[in-house]
Design a protein around this motif. Structure first.
Motif, mmCIF file in Angstrom:
data_model
loop_
_atom_site.group_PDB
_atom_site.id
_atom_site.type_symbol
_atom_site.label_atom_id
_atom_site.label_comp_id
_atom_site.label_asym_id
_atom_site.label_seq_id
_atom_site.Cartn_x
_atom_site.Cartn_y
_atom_site.Cartn_z
ATOM 1 N N VAL A 71 13.284 22.226 44.580
ATOM 2 C CA VAL A 71 13.371 22.910 45.868
ATOM 3 C C VAL A 71 14.819 23.029 46.317
ATOM 4 C CG1 VAL A 71 12.751 22.778 48.317
ATOM 5 C CG2 VAL A 71 11.057 22.224 46.573
ATOM 6 N N SER A 72 15.587 21.959 46.136
ATOM 7 C CA SER A 72 17.002 21.995 46.502
ATOM 8 C C SER A 72 17.752 23.048 45.699
ATOM 9 C CB SER A 72 17.626 20.616 46.271
ATOM 10 O OG SER A 72 18.994 20.620 46.613
ATOM 11 N N GLY A 73 17.443 23.124 44.397
ATOM 12 C CA GLY A 73 18.077 24.131 43.548
ATOM 13 C C GLY A 73 17.676 25.538 43.936
ATOM 14 N N PHE A 74 16.424 25.710 44.351
ATOM 15 C CA PHE A 74 15.975 27.033 44.785
ATOM 16 C C PHE A 74 16.692 27.453 46.066
ATOM 17 C CE2 PHE A 74 12.673 29.774 46.877
ATOM 18 C CZ PHE A 74 12.829 30.855 46.024
ATOM 19 N N THR A 75 16.943 26.482 46.940
ATOM 20 C CA THR A 75 17.694 26.773 48.159
ATOM 21 C C THR A 75 19.095 27.269 47.825
ATOM 22 O OG1 THR A 75 16.475 25.045 49.347
ATOM 23 C CG2 THR A 75 18.517 25.819 50.343
ATOM 24 N N VAL A 76 19.752 26.584 46.894
ATOM 25 C CA VAL A 76 21.091 26.998 46.457
ATOM 26 C C VAL A 76 21.039 28.398 45.847
ATOM 27 C CG1 VAL A 76 22.966 26.495 44.843
ATOM 28 C CG2 VAL A 76 21.868 24.639 46.093
ATOM 29 N N VAL A 136 26.164 37.031 61.208
ATOM 30 C CA VAL A 136 24.756 37.067 60.788
ATOM 31 C C VAL A 136 24.591 36.380 59.438
ATOM 32 C CG1 VAL A 136 22.881 38.585 60.041
ATOM 33 C CG2 VAL A 136 24.147 39.113 62.117
ATOM 34 N N LEU A 137 25.524 36.612 58.514
ATOM 35 C CA LEU A 137 25.454 35.966 57.201
ATOM 36 C C LEU A 137 25.559 34.442 57.317
ATOM 37 C CD1 LEU A 137 27.622 38.392 55.031
ATOM 38 C CD2 LEU A 137 25.182 37.944 54.771
ATOM 39 N N ILE A 138 26.435 33.979 58.191
ATOM 40 C CA ILE A 138 26.584 32.531 58.390
ATOM 41 C C ILE A 138 25.291 31.936 58.930
ATOM 42 C CG2 ILE A 138 27.749 30.770 59.775
ATOM 43 C CD1 ILE A 138 30.299 32.474 59.578
ATOM 44 N N VAL A 139 24.701 32.597 59.925
ATOM 45 C CA VAL A 139 23.444 32.109 60.507
ATOM 46 C C VAL A 139 22.336 32.129 59.466
ATOM 47 C CG1 VAL A 139 21.642 32.608 62.201
ATOM 48 C CG2 VAL A 139 24.051 32.778 62.862
ATOM 49 N N ILE A 157 18.642 29.098 55.991
ATOM 50 C CA ILE A 157 17.997 28.837 54.702
ATOM 51 C C ILE A 157 18.300 27.421 54.225
ATOM 52 C CG2 ILE A 157 18.046 29.455 52.247
ATOM 53 C CD1 ILE A 157 18.366 32.360 53.098
ATOM 54 N N GLN A 158 19.556 27.006 54.374
ATOM 55 C CA GLN A 158 19.932 25.659 53.937
ATOM 56 C C GLN A 158 19.207 24.594 54.759
ATOM 57 O OE1 GLN A 158 22.240 25.088 51.224
ATOM 58 N NE2 GLN A 158 21.076 23.191 51.417
ATOM 59 N N ARG A 180 15.101 20.353 54.942
ATOM 60 C CA ARG A 180 13.919 19.733 55.562
ATOM 61 C C ARG A 180 12.793 19.584 54.540
ATOM 62 N NH1 ARG A 180 17.434 19.666 58.419
ATOM 63 N NH2 ARG A 180 17.497 17.649 57.381
ATOM 64 N N LEU A 181 12.603 20.584 53.704
ATOM 65 C CA LEU A 181 11.555 20.514 52.674
ATOM 66 C C LEU A 181 11.861 19.415 51.665
ATOM 67 C CD1 LEU A 181 10.805 24.289 51.939
ATOM 68 C CD2 LEU A 181 9.256 22.621 52.947
ATOM 69 N N VAL A 182 13.109 19.330 51.256
ATOM 70 C CA VAL A 182 13.507 18.290 50.295
ATOM 71 C C VAL A 182 13.274 16.908 50.885
ATOM 72 C CG1 VAL A 182 15.455 17.264 49.065
ATOM 73 C CG2 VAL A 182 15.154 19.741 49.062
#
Length: 217
Positions: free
Chosen positions: A147-152, A195-198, A203-204, A209-211
């Motif tokens: 999941v962490s890798g998918f976030t990245v 917007v990109l920063i937000v 997403i991060q 939180r999922l991890v």
């Protein structure tokens, strides 16, 4: 910012989210099995096959070594074949997914290799077959890292989608280039960056939180 520019910003945001989510899901569905294949066929793996492992590794490394902007252009014929056009949001999903899949496969491989070998041996000693070991040990134990890798990967795709905007893929990158850079609309450039920063931070945060929920250590 004028109402028209605000509308363009929202439309570009939707296009960026669509490109990121669609290509991200494809990379997850295709990349995780590739990562599993690399682990199980490696030396000492539960289905050791060095020929398959080296061949698959060479293909993955080959795609990963090509800069995205070059891959974007090189895949135009394939994109036209699949989507019917080389321009637009849907067309950008093809090279984005192809670029992200080997990237995520390597990330998944690292997470899967960290699974305790003792757990694998214990399940094997109890008569567990390869599928049982994969389903009951490898994937569940590596899930936080997966999941962490998918976030990245999703965060990386946001940057790549902005790059794809340079050749007419739409999204926030296209808006920043056409209005922020070419028309010297500083407010548009600032808004796109904000917007990109937000988006990246959101997403991060969700990924973290999922991890935290999945990590049983």
């Amino acid at each position: 910012m004028t109402p028209i520019m605000l509308e363009l910003l929202l439309r570009s945001l939707r296009e960026t989210v669509l490109m990121t989510v669609a290509s991200g899901v494809i990379s997850l569905v295709a990349g995780l099995p590739l990562g599993l294949a690399l682990v199980v066929t490696a030396r000492g793996g539960i289905a050791e096959n060095l020929w398959i492992n080296r061949g698959l590794g060479a293909v993955i490394n080959g795609f990963r070594s090509v800069p995205f902007i070059i891959l974007l252009v090189a895949l135009i014929p394939l994109t036209r074949l699949i989507v019917g056009t080389a321009l637009g949001t849907w067309a950008a999903i093809v090279p984005l997914a192809i670029a992200a899949t080997p990237y995520y496969a390597r990330i998944a491989e690292v997470s899967l290799r960290e699974v305790d070998r003792g757990l694998i041996d214990a399940v094997r000693a109890m008569g567990g077959n390869r599928w049982t070991i994969t389903r009951e040990v490898l994937v569940p134990e590596a899930l936080p890292g997966i999941v962490s890798g998918f976030t990245v990967t999703l965060v990386t795709l946001i940057g790549a989608s902005a790059m794809a905007g340079a050749i007419g893929a739409g999204g926030l990158g296209d808006l920043a280039i056409r209005y922020g850079y070419q028309r010297f609309e500083t407010s548009v450039m600032i808004a796109v960056v904000a917007v990109l920063i937000v988006l990246v931070c959101g997403i991060q945060w969700i990924g973290d939180r999922l991890v935290a929920r999945l990590d049983r250590r």
